[in-house]
Design a protein around this motif. Sequence first.
Motif, mmCIF file in Angstrom:
data_model
loop_
_atom_site.group_PDB
_atom_site.id
_atom_site.type_symbol
_atom_site.label_atom_id
_atom_site.label_comp_id
_atom_site.label_asym_id
_atom_site.label_seq_id
_atom_site.Cartn_x
_atom_site.Cartn_y
_atom_site.Cartn_z
ATOM 1 N N HIS A 45 28.059 22.973 55.818
ATOM 2 C CA HIS A 45 28.675 24.253 55.479
ATOM 3 C C HIS A 45 30.021 24.055 54.793
ATOM 4 O O HIS A 45 30.294 24.647 53.739
ATOM 5 N N ALA A 46 30.877 23.221 55.356
ATOM 6 C CA ALA A 46 32.208 23.009 54.785
ATOM 7 C C ALA A 46 32.112 22.377 53.401
ATOM 8 O O ALA A 46 32.873 22.735 52.490
ATOM 9 N N ASP A 47 31.188 21.440 53.232
ATOM 10 C CA ASP A 47 31.042 20.771 51.941
ATOM 11 C C ASP A 47 30.504 21.730 50.883
ATOM 12 O O ASP A 47 30.959 21.723 49.729
ATOM 13 N N VAL A 48 29.521 22.537 51.258
ATOM 14 C CA VAL A 48 28.957 23.504 50.312
ATOM 15 C C VAL A 48 30.014 24.515 49.901
ATOM 16 O O VAL A 48 30.135 24.869 48.720
ATOM 17 N N ARG A 49 30.796 24.957 50.863
ATOM 18 C CA ARG A 49 31.853 25.907 50.526
ATOM 19 C C ARG A 49 32.867 25.265 49.566
ATOM 20 O O ARG A 49 33.351 25.925 48.637
ATOM 21 N N GLN A 50 33.174 23.994 49.769
ATOM 22 C CA GLN A 50 34.088 23.319 48.849
ATOM 23 C C GLN A 50 33.496 23.258 47.442
ATOM 24 O O GLN A 50 34.203 23.511 46.452
ATOM 25 N N VAL A 51 32.217 22.922 47.345
ATOM 26 C CA VAL A 51 31.573 22.851 46.030
ATOM 27 C C VAL A 51 31.687 24.183 45.291
ATOM 28 O O VAL A 51 31.909 24.226 44.081
ATOM 29 N N LEU A 52 31.567 25.278 46.025
ATOM 30 C CA LEU A 52 31.572 26.603 45.401
ATOM 31 C C LEU A 52 32.978 27.130 45.115
ATOM 32 O O LEU A 52 33.121 28.081 44.335
ATOM 33 N N THR A 53 33.994 26.541 45.720
ATOM 34 C CA THR A 53 35.347 27.081 45.568
ATOM 35 C C THR A 53 36.328 26.133 44.900
ATOM 36 O O THR A 53 37.380 26.568 44.426
ATOM 37 N N ASP A 54 36.035 24.845 44.846
ATOM 38 C CA ASP A 54 36.966 23.860 44.308
ATOM 39 C C ASP A 54 37.027 23.970 42.781
ATOM 40 O O ASP A 54 35.989 23.830 42.107
ATOM 41 N N PRO A 55 38.203 24.199 42.202
ATOM 42 C CA PRO A 55 38.297 24.332 40.735
ATOM 43 C C PRO A 55 37.975 23.048 39.981
ATOM 44 O O PRO A 55 37.797 23.077 38.757
ATOM 45 N N ARG A 56 37.873 21.934 40.693
ATOM 46 C CA ARG A 56 37.487 20.685 40.031
ATOM 47 C C ARG A 56 35.976 20.599 39.804
ATOM 48 O O ARG A 56 35.475 19.625 39.248
ATOM 49 N N ILE A 86 30.701 30.851 32.967
ATOM 50 C CA ILE A 86 32.056 30.873 32.422
ATOM 51 C C ILE A 86 33.024 30.716 33.586
ATOM 52 O O ILE A 86 32.806 31.283 34.662
ATOM 53 N N ASP A 87 34.076 29.951 33.396
ATOM 54 C CA ASP A 87 35.006 29.656 34.492
ATOM 55 C C ASP A 87 36.436 29.988 34.099
ATOM 56 O O ASP A 87 36.733 30.322 32.947
ATOM 57 N N GLY A 88 37.317 29.894 35.095
ATOM 58 C CA GLY A 88 38.750 30.030 34.855
ATOM 59 C C GLY A 88 39.177 31.427 34.449
ATOM 60 O O GLY A 88 38.522 32.426 34.785
ATOM 61 N N PRO A 89 40.279 31.528 33.705
ATOM 62 C CA PRO A 89 40.818 32.842 33.325
ATOM 63 C C PRO A 89 39.818 33.709 32.558
ATOM 64 O O PRO A 89 39.788 34.929 32.743
ATOM 65 N N GLU A 90 39.011 33.092 31.695
ATOM 66 C CA GLU A 90 38.026 33.885 30.942
ATOM 67 C C GLU A 90 37.011 34.520 31.886
ATOM 68 O O GLU A 90 36.626 35.686 31.729
ATOM 69 N N HIS A 91 36.577 33.756 32.892
ATOM 70 C CA HIS A 91 35.644 34.306 33.870
ATOM 71 C C HIS A 91 36.264 35.469 34.632
ATOM 72 O O HIS A 91 35.626 36.513 34.820
ATOM 73 N N GLN A 92 37.498 35.312 35.072
ATOM 74 C CA GLN A 92 38.157 36.382 35.810
ATOM 75 C C GLN A 92 38.321 37.632 34.951
ATOM 76 O O GLN A 92 38.171 38.753 35.436
ATOM 77 N N ARG A 93 38.638 37.428 33.686
ATOM 78 C CA ARG A 93 38.786 38.566 32.779
ATOM 79 C C ARG A 93 37.463 39.318 32.619
ATOM 80 O O ARG A 93 37.413 40.552 32.684
ATOM 81 N N LEU A 94 36.374 38.576 32.444
ATOM 82 C CA LEU A 94 35.070 39.203 32.311
ATOM 83 C C LEU A 94 34.634 39.857 33.619
ATOM 84 O O LEU A 94 34.073 40.957 33.620
ATOM 85 N N ARG A 95 34.888 39.180 34.720
ATOM 86 C CA ARG A 95 34.458 39.700 36.024
ATOM 87 C C ARG A 95 35.146 41.026 36.332
ATOM 88 O O ARG A 95 34.524 41.931 36.918
ATOM 89 N N GLY A 345 27.032 33.099 47.990
ATOM 90 C CA GLY A 345 27.975 32.182 47.380
ATOM 91 C C GLY A 345 29.356 32.308 47.993
ATOM 92 O O GLY A 345 29.548 32.877 49.069
ATOM 93 N N ALA A 346 30.338 31.767 47.276
ATOM 94 C CA ALA A 346 31.736 31.821 47.701
ATOM 95 C C ALA A 346 32.582 31.516 46.476
ATOM 96 O O ALA A 346 32.105 30.992 45.478
ATOM 97 N N GLY A 347 33.857 31.862 46.571
ATOM 98 C CA GLY A 347 34.761 31.547 45.477
ATOM 99 C C GLY A 347 34.612 32.464 44.277
ATOM 100 O O GLY A 347 34.094 33.585 44.399
ATOM 101 N N PRO A 348 35.008 31.999 43.104
ATOM 102 C CA PRO A 348 35.053 32.866 41.923
ATOM 103 C C PRO A 348 33.712 33.465 41.538
ATOM 104 O O PRO A 348 33.657 34.569 40.981
ATOM 105 N N HIS A 349 32.615 32.759 41.837
ATOM 106 C CA HIS A 349 31.294 33.247 41.431
ATOM 107 C C HIS A 349 30.553 33.943 42.567
ATOM 108 O O HIS A 349 29.328 34.115 42.478
ATOM 109 N N HIS A 350 31.271 34.348 43.610
ATOM 110 C CA HIS A 350 30.635 35.107 44.689
ATOM 111 C C HIS A 350 29.898 36.311 44.101
ATOM 112 O O HIS A 350 30.394 37.002 43.214
#
Length: 402
Positions: A45-56, A86-95, A345-350
Amino acid sequence: MTVEHGETSSAQPLIPLHCLRHAEPGPPRLTALPNGTPVWLATRHADVRQVLTDPRLDRATLFAPDAPPTSTGPNLLDDPEGLLNIDGPEHQRLRRTVQRAFTPRAIARWRPWVETVIEELIDDLEAAGSPVDVVAGLTRSLPIAVISRLMDLDGVDLQRLGHWSDHALSTSAYPAEQVRQAMREFYAFSEQLIADRRKNPGDDLVSSLLLAAAETEGVTEGQLTAMVCGLVVAGHETTMTSFGNALVQLLSEAPEAWARIAVDLADATAASEQILRAIPLSDATALPGLLRRAVADLEIGGVAIAAGSVVAADIRTANHDPEVYPAIGPLDHFAPLGTPSLTFGAGPHHCLGAWLARMELELGLHRLANRLPGLRLAGPLEEISWREGLLTRSPASLLVAW
């Protein structure tokens, strides 16, 4: 009945998803995608959550020129202009152009109307008589009716929308060229819908999306078209899949839970959360998990992952991690979740539509159980017809009786 996660047999090639026995979560391990590309599989669970939320770890670089192939065929999720990729600022703008339509407060305003739709569909089920296909009559019809209303698609061929959505999530169900043709038709439909709403805006989700996009710098026509297609697919796929699979489990194994769901909406809400956690939306045959690519060296669960590596977040296994969700006997539909599941999911793409899917599932289960407390499967589990070769799996049809 339980079968090892992803396992099949010649006697029973497909089994209900609630019967899968999930592997013991452990540190990330190197495996391969169906096309042979190496992939690091995260299961805890912790690893999957990291994969979904880590900006790296991101989605966009899965489509970079140097990226290894990850798909076995065309589908909607592989559109680089889609919001998912799409990730980062562009993703947030679209979302931000669409997320205000899916806040819990916005969803609450739709609740009375969704209840009305459910009651009408159950009326039609009763009128059709026992036995009846509950997929055609309710689990597929409900989310399509809801997203069609929200997008003001009156007069649109809803069967055609379902056809496009199935092709959009195909892995092996249809030939590649057939999928491409369906996607061309789907995108042409979305482009025409956007053009129509620009000329005649209304109080609907597409018009709201266009209004927000006009106030947001840099939103392209391709991104708008992909978002409209994505809304149609996401707007009904999760509910149809989870509702159908929930009925298989409840009606075959949990008559006491069915009786409680019929009486108390709060119990239906609790049961929906457990069902969304415990019964996966798919098995491992199509894809081991949600994919990301490392944009820098990092460590996940004590394992070094090199930049450029593909990583899969196995939500199915993470949602059964005994360190987070202790399993004691059969599924307790009414036990509170101490930790939210990772189904959406979790993080920016929830998932933007998570609250809508939850509402449709809990209301659908509650009203169906209340209206038809004696509902039962009209045949054995082995005879269920399944939707195959897609990124999700649920009954293609499900005969029930009362």
